[in-house]
Write a protein that holds these residues in place. Sequence first.
Motif, short mmCIF file in Angstrom:
data_model
loop_
_atom_site.label_atom_id
_atom_site.label_comp_id
_atom_site.label_asym_id
_atom_site.label_seq_id
_atom_site.Cartn_x
_atom_site.Cartn_y
_atom_site.Cartn_z
N TRP A 40 0.60 -1.28 0.40
CA TRP A 40 -0.31 0.20 -0.18
C TRP A 40 1.04 1.31 0.00
O TRP A 40 1.48 1.52 0.24
CB TRP A 40 -0.89 -0.34 1.66
CG TRP A 40 -0.12 0.69 2.64
CD1 TRP A 40 0.71 -0.10 3.03
CD2 TRP A 40 -0.75 1.27 3.83
NE1 TRP A 40 0.92 0.13 4.07
CE2 TRP A 40 0.20 1.02 4.61
CE3 TRP A 40 -1.63 2.64 3.24
CZ2 TRP A 40 -0.04 2.11 5.58
CZ3 TRP A 40 -1.52 3.50 4.42
CH2 TRP A 40 -0.71 3.16 5.82
N ARG A 261 -15.02 6.82 0.85
CA ARG A 261 -16.25 7.13 -0.87
C ARG A 261 -16.87 8.61 -0.13
O ARG A 261 -16.63 8.88 -1.57
CB ARG A 261 -17.48 5.88 -0.86
CG ARG A 261 -16.56 4.19 -1.15
CD ARG A 261 -17.89 3.24 -0.86
NE ARG A 261 -18.71 3.48 -0.45
CZ ARG A 261 -18.44 2.45 0.53
NH1 ARG A 261 -17.37 1.30 0.68
NH2 ARG A 261 -19.50 1.81 2.05
N TYR A 271 -8.33 10.61 -2.71
CA TYR A 271 -8.44 9.05 -1.70
C TYR A 271 -7.07 9.45 -0.75
O TYR A 271 -6.50 9.42 -0.04
CB TYR A 271 -8.34 8.20 -1.91
CG TYR A 271 -7.92 6.52 -1.86
CD1 TYR A 271 -9.25 6.81 -2.31
CD2 TYR A 271 -7.32 6.14 -0.80
CE1 TYR A 271 -9.41 5.02 -1.52
CE2 TYR A 271 -7.79 4.89 -0.12
CZ TYR A 271 -8.50 4.15 -0.94
OH TYR A 271 -8.80 3.15 -0.05
N HIS A 273 -6.82 7.39 3.17
CA HIS A 273 -6.54 6.07 3.58
C HIS A 273 -7.37 5.78 5.38
O HIS A 273 -7.00 6.65 6.08
CB HIS A 273 -5.14 5.26 3.96
CG HIS A 273 -4.57 5.67 2.44
ND1 HIS A 273 -4.41 4.52 1.71
CD2 HIS A 273 -3.79 7.11 2.22
CE1 HIS A 273 -3.31 5.22 0.60
NE2 HIS A 273 -3.59 5.87 0.67
N ASP A 295 -7.48 -0.09 4.49
CA ASP A 295 -5.93 0.20 4.09
C ASP A 295 -5.44 -0.43 4.46
O ASP A 295 -3.99 -0.64 3.73
CB ASP A 295 -5.67 1.69 3.30
CG ASP A 295 -6.63 2.10 2.32
OD1 ASP A 295 -7.22 1.46 1.48
OD2 ASP A 295 -7.77 3.15 2.08
N LYS A 376 -7.00 -3.01 -2.10
CA LYS A 376 -8.25 -2.00 -2.66
C LYS A 376 -9.17 -3.11 -3.20
O LYS A 376 -11.03 -3.18 -2.85
CB LYS A 376 -8.11 -1.31 -4.03
CG LYS A 376 -7.74 -0.22 -2.86
CD LYS A 376 -6.71 1.23 -3.68
CE LYS A 376 -6.57 2.31 -2.91
NZ LYS A 376 -5.52 2.62 -1.83
N GLU A 377 -8.88 -4.43 -3.97
CA GLU A 377 -10.09 -5.52 -4.71
C GLU A 377 -9.93 -5.83 -3.89
O GLU A 377 -11.37 -6.46 -4.01
CB GLU A 377 -9.33 -6.29 -5.81
CG GLU A 377 -9.06 -5.17 -7.07
CD GLU A 377 -7.95 -6.73 -7.91
OE1 GLU A 377 -8.26 -8.05 -7.12
OE2 GLU A 377 -8.23 -6.00 -9.40
N GLN A 379 -10.92 -5.54 -0.70
CA GLN A 379 -12.20 -4.68 0.09
C GLN A 379 -14.03 -5.34 -0.47
O GLN A 379 -14.25 -4.14 0.17
CB GLN A 379 -11.69 -3.17 0.18
CG GLN A 379 -10.47 -2.70 0.62
CD GLN A 379 -10.21 -1.38 0.22
OE1 GLN A 379 -10.58 -0.82 0.18
NE2 GLN A 379 -9.01 -0.55 1.48
#
Length: 387
Positions: A40, A261, A271, A273, A295, A376-377, A379
Amino acid sequence: MRDIVDIGMGRTARRTFELDDISIIPSRRTRSSKDVSTAWQIDAYRFDAPILSHPTDALVSPSVAIELGKLGALGVINGEGLWARHRDVESKIAELIEVATGDPDPTAAIRLLQQLHSAPLDTALLAEAVGTVRDAGVTTAVRVSPQHAPELTPALLEAGIELLVVHGTIISAEHVSRADTDDTTSAREPLNLKTFIADLDIPVIAGGVHDHRTALHLMRTGAAGVIVGYGSAHGATTTNEVLGIGVPMATAIADAAAARRDYLDETGGRYVHVIADGDIHSSGALATAIACGADAAVLGTPLAAAASAPGRGWYWPSAAAHPDTPRGALLQVATDEDRPTLERILNGPSDDPYGELNLVGALRRSMAKAGYSDLKEFQKVELVARG
């Protein structure tokens, strides 16, 4: 839809979930764990493992911060801890452990910890610790409280820190504290995090928060990362017992992820974290925290068991040293005969069936079983709530 329940006549509460209440559902499509990345990046700083250390002297010395950095994690020094107050920190910790081991009264160790923290902050000592980490070529990060951030940050910037962590048990976008005088009518200038962060050239991680609204407000200050939770460790952190405050971590992380979001939409792409800090004592809890939307995660007790940890198998959160409202106790997490290396805790090999070793390797395998290749995927993985 929120699950609201009646707790009495005219009073309702929201039903929430701990990490232990949540399980990850594996996918019909899996992949090799060798094809999974746990890396990350926050601002310009990239890490191979989504792990930060809790900023406690029980866990992080300059040498441990260096070791963690070389293992791909981030060690965070407590800028208001013993390394900023005493030159002979090792002997002070040895004295503290002797009291914790020999005195059946748990308050004896807390009183000594408070006494050790009553020594004045020495920015020269703190700069020396930062310089040791900086010269080793790993990312330097220091934690300060909202109360002391304005006075300590200039010295930390001069010493060369790269990440500043403004961290308290509970934090808001604006912190007000009484002046350190007998005149209780006078007050310090409020710490406005938005102004404070805007004046800095380095990224700031701030927290902890526990709900969507506070997380969103903190993101609007310009923080690069928001810490969610209060570093809860069963038997060590006592915020709930002392203040009656606490939100179960799975819900707190998911709410902060929703704020992320919303803020992403609000700003057109910035973005922030989300960093989980609480109830993460095993590789399974680490994976669940990421799956809920984090994250990265702050680890305390798992890393405090390491052979190189200054606490020699004892752990206490930074809030345990508060001068009048301590929110933590000393907890023995490992014996001298059973203290693995940090390398083994993070990357294995493991012979532990309960997920206390090879945390990053197990996270990678969990991601592979669910068919995802990066954090990230992951999540987006499907979850199930028990009970």
